[in-house]
Scaffold this motif. Structure first.
Motif, PDB file in Angstrom:
ATOM      1  N   GLN A 215       0.917  -1.052   0.138  1.00  0.00           N
ATOM      2  CA  GLN A 215      -0.043  -0.075   0.087  1.00  0.00           C
ATOM      3  C   GLN A 215       0.810   1.106  -0.084  1.00  0.00           C
ATOM      4  O   GLN A 215       1.853   1.301   0.763  1.00  0.00           O
ATOM      5  CB  GLN A 215      -0.765   0.062   1.249  1.00  0.00           C
ATOM      6  N   THR A 216       0.477   2.136  -0.837  1.00  0.00           N
ATOM      7  CA  THR A 216       1.159   3.496  -0.796  1.00  0.00           C
ATOM      8  C   THR A 216       0.320   4.474  -0.034  1.00  0.00           C
ATOM      9  O   THR A 216      -0.865   4.726  -0.144  1.00  0.00           O
ATOM     10  CB  THR A 216       1.393   3.960  -2.136  1.00  0.00           C
ATOM     11  N   VAL A 217       0.990   5.065   1.055  1.00  0.00           N
ATOM     12  CA  VAL A 217       0.448   6.014   1.857  1.00  0.00           C
ATOM     13  C   VAL A 217       0.993   7.294   1.780  1.00  0.00           C
ATOM     14  O   VAL A 217       2.044   7.736   2.013  1.00  0.00           O
ATOM     15  CB  VAL A 217       0.220   5.510   3.440  1.00  0.00           C
ATOM     16  N   GLN A 218      -0.110   8.258   1.346  1.00  0.00           N
ATOM     17  CA  GLN A 218       0.221   9.766   1.263  1.00  0.00           C
ATOM     18  C   GLN A 218       0.298  10.361   2.550  1.00  0.00           C
ATOM     19  O   GLN A 218      -0.868  10.236   3.030  1.00  0.00           O
ATOM     20  CB  GLN A 218      -0.528  10.469   0.269  1.00  0.00           C
TER      21      GLN A 218
ATOM     22  N   VAL B  49       1.602  -6.006   9.348  1.00  0.00           N
ATOM     23  CA  VAL B  49       2.619  -5.160   8.536  1.00  0.00           C
ATOM     24  C   VAL B  49       3.898  -5.834   8.770  1.00  0.00           C
ATOM     25  O   VAL B  49       4.620  -6.205   9.818  1.00  0.00           O
ATOM     26  CB  VAL B  49       2.809  -3.772   9.166  1.00  0.00           C
ATOM     27  N   GLU B  50       4.465  -6.239   7.589  1.00  0.00           N
ATOM     28  CA  GLU B  50       6.085  -6.637   7.425  1.00  0.00           C
ATOM     29  C   GLU B  50       7.122  -5.461   7.351  1.00  0.00           C
ATOM     30  O   GLU B  50       8.259  -5.880   7.769  1.00  0.00           O
ATOM     31  CB  GLU B  50       5.942  -7.612   6.244  1.00  0.00           C
ATOM     32  N   SER B  51       6.681  -4.635   6.461  1.00  0.00           N
ATOM     33  CA  SER B  51       7.964  -3.499   6.386  1.00  0.00           C
ATOM     34  C   SER B  51       7.487  -2.134   5.925  1.00  0.00           C
ATOM     35  O   SER B  51       5.881  -2.035   5.464  1.00  0.00           O
ATOM     36  CB  SER B  51       8.773  -3.950   5.416  1.00  0.00           C
ATOM     37  N   VAL B  52       7.987  -1.117   6.305  1.00  0.00           N
ATOM     38  CA  VAL B  52       7.459   0.387   6.151  1.00  0.00           C
ATOM     39  C   VAL B  52       8.640   1.152   5.485  1.00  0.00           C
ATOM     40  O   VAL B  52       9.552   0.998   6.096  1.00  0.00           O
ATOM     41  CB  VAL B  52       7.084   0.779   7.380  1.00  0.00           C
ATOM     42  N   THR B  53       8.373   1.677   4.497  1.00  0.00           N
ATOM     43  CA  THR B  53       9.592   2.265   3.816  1.00  0.00           C
ATOM     44  C   THR B  53       9.011   3.715   3.639  1.00  0.00           C
ATOM     45  O   THR B  53       8.095   3.909   2.894  1.00  0.00           O
ATOM     46  CB  THR B  53      10.072   1.789   2.426  1.00  0.00           C
ATOM     47  N   ILE B  54       9.676   4.804   4.009  1.00  0.00           N
ATOM     48  CA  ILE B  54       9.172   6.293   3.879  1.00  0.00           C
ATOM     49  C   ILE B  54      10.240   7.143   3.013  1.00  0.00           C
ATOM     50  O   ILE B  54      11.095   7.155   3.224  1.00  0.00           O
ATOM     51  CB  ILE B  54       8.718   6.982   5.107  1.00  0.00           C
ATOM     52  N   ASP B  55       9.616   7.680   2.196  1.00  0.00           N
ATOM     53  CA  ASP B  55      10.315   8.924   1.112  1.00  0.00           C
ATOM     54  C   ASP B  55      10.081  10.061   1.736  1.00  0.00           C
ATOM     55  O   ASP B  55       9.010  10.659   1.583  1.00  0.00           O
ATOM     56  CB  ASP B  55      10.122   8.465  -0.250  1.00  0.00           C
ATOM     57  N   LEU B  56      11.013  10.488   2.650  1.00  0.00           N
ATOM     58  CA  LEU B  56      10.543  12.038   3.265  1.00  0.00           C
ATOM     59  C   LEU B  56      10.335  13.016   2.141  1.00  0.00           C
ATOM     60  O   LEU B  56       9.445  13.836   2.280  1.00  0.00           O
ATOM     61  CB  LEU B  56      11.858  12.190   4.042  1.00  0.00           C
ATOM     62  N   ASP B  57      11.136  13.112   1.076  1.00  0.00           N
ATOM     63  CA  ASP B  57      10.914  14.338   0.111  1.00  0.00           C
ATOM     64  C   ASP B  57       9.617  14.252  -0.439  1.00  0.00           C
ATOM     65  O   ASP B  57       8.882  15.302  -0.687  1.00  0.00           O
ATOM     66  CB  ASP B  57      11.885  14.115  -1.087  1.00  0.00           C
TER      67      ASP B  57
ATOM     68  N   THR C   3       4.142  -2.716   3.453  1.00  0.00           N
ATOM     69  CA  THR C   3       4.114  -4.166   2.828  1.00  0.00           C
ATOM     70  C   THR C   3       3.216  -4.844   3.923  1.00  0.00           C
ATOM     71  O   THR C   3       3.681  -4.909   5.249  1.00  0.00           O
ATOM     72  CB  THR C   3       5.526  -4.833   2.864  1.00  0.00           C
ATOM     73  N   THR C   4       1.869  -5.384   3.835  1.00  0.00           N
ATOM     74  CA  THR C   4       1.135  -5.977   4.696  1.00  0.00           C
ATOM     75  C   THR C   4       0.114  -6.901   4.057  1.00  0.00           C
ATOM     76  O   THR C   4      -0.115  -6.864   3.010  1.00  0.00           O
ATOM     77  CB  THR C   4       0.314  -4.725   5.314  1.00  0.00           C
ATOM     78  N   ASP C   5      -0.396  -7.854   5.058  1.00  0.00           N
ATOM     79  CA  ASP C   5      -1.248  -8.753   4.667  1.00  0.00           C
ATOM     80  C   ASP C   5      -2.843  -8.315   4.657  1.00  0.00           C
ATOM     81  O   ASP C   5      -3.670  -9.126   4.348  1.00  0.00           O
ATOM     82  CB  ASP C   5      -1.168 -10.211   5.117  1.00  0.00           C
ATOM     83  N   THR C   6      -2.951  -7.194   5.182  1.00  0.00           N
ATOM     84  CA  THR C   6      -4.281  -6.616   5.507  1.00  0.00           C
ATOM     85  C   THR C   6      -4.371  -5.111   4.726  1.00  0.00           C
ATOM     86  O   THR C   6      -3.394  -4.500   4.579  1.00  0.00           O
ATOM     87  CB  THR C   6      -4.372  -6.306   7.056  1.00  0.00           C
ATOM     88  N   ALA C   7      -5.438  -4.892   4.081  1.00  0.00           N
ATOM     89  CA  ALA C   7      -5.820  -3.531   3.547  1.00  0.00           C
ATOM     90  C   ALA C   7      -6.228  -2.688   4.347  1.00  0.00           C
ATOM     91  O   ALA C   7      -7.440  -2.873   4.864  1.00  0.00           O
ATOM     92  CB  ALA C   7      -6.816  -4.114   2.167  1.00  0.00           C
ATOM     93  N   TYR C   8      -5.519  -1.680   4.770  1.00  0.00           N
ATOM     94  CA  TYR C   8      -5.828  -0.714   5.753  1.00  0.00           C
ATOM     95  C   TYR C   8      -6.392   0.475   5.111  1.00  0.00           C
ATOM     96  O   TYR C   8      -5.915   0.858   3.793  1.00  0.00           O
ATOM     97  CB  TYR C   8      -4.650  -0.387   6.660  1.00  0.00           C
ATOM     98  N   GLN C   9      -7.263   1.379   5.570  1.00  0.00           N
ATOM     99  CA  GLN C   9      -7.818   2.727   5.294  1.00  0.00           C
ATOM    100  C   GLN C   9      -7.111   3.594   5.597  1.00  0.00           C
ATOM    101  O   GLN C   9      -6.229   3.552   6.679  1.00  0.00           O
ATOM    102  CB  GLN C   9      -9.297   2.541   5.659  1.00  0.00           C
ATOM    103  N   VAL C  10      -7.355   4.893   5.221  1.00  0.00           N
ATOM    104  CA  VAL C  10      -6.791   6.202   5.815  1.00  0.00           C
ATOM    105  C   VAL C  10      -6.967   6.230   7.161  1.00  0.00           C
ATOM    106  O   VAL C  10      -6.000   6.736   8.110  1.00  0.00           O
ATOM    107  CB  VAL C  10      -7.180   7.294   4.992  1.00  0.00           C
TER     108      VAL C  10
END
Length: 69
Positions: free
Chosen positions: A3-6, A29-37, A44-51
């Motif tokens: 999932q891409t989270v803005q 949730v298996e991993s989280v990578t954040i692009d600060l810019d 990366t998750t096995d569950t579809a999360y909402q805002v």
């Protein structure tokens, strides 16, 4: 699944650290990578999360979840 989270309001690596730790608390949730810019988190998750799920786990932190793609 990925999932891409803005996000909004992240200004430094400390913000990235706190947001990564918060999102990692969500079940499946298996991993989280954040692009600060770009203010984007790749989750990366096995569950579809909402805002509201991501915003809730941030709790009192001053960051905003704008959308989940």
């Amino acid at each position: 699944m990925k999932q891409t989270v803005q996000l909004a309001g992240l200004s430094c690596q400390n913000c990235v650290k706190h947001t990564t730790a918060a999102f990692s608390k969500l079940e499946g949730v298996e991993s989280v990578t954040i692009d600060l810019d770009q203010q984007l988190a790749q989750v990366t998750t096995d569950t579809a999360y909402q805002v509201q799920d991501y915003q809730e786990v941030l709790g009192p932190l001053p960051y905003k979840v704008e959308s989940v793609l």
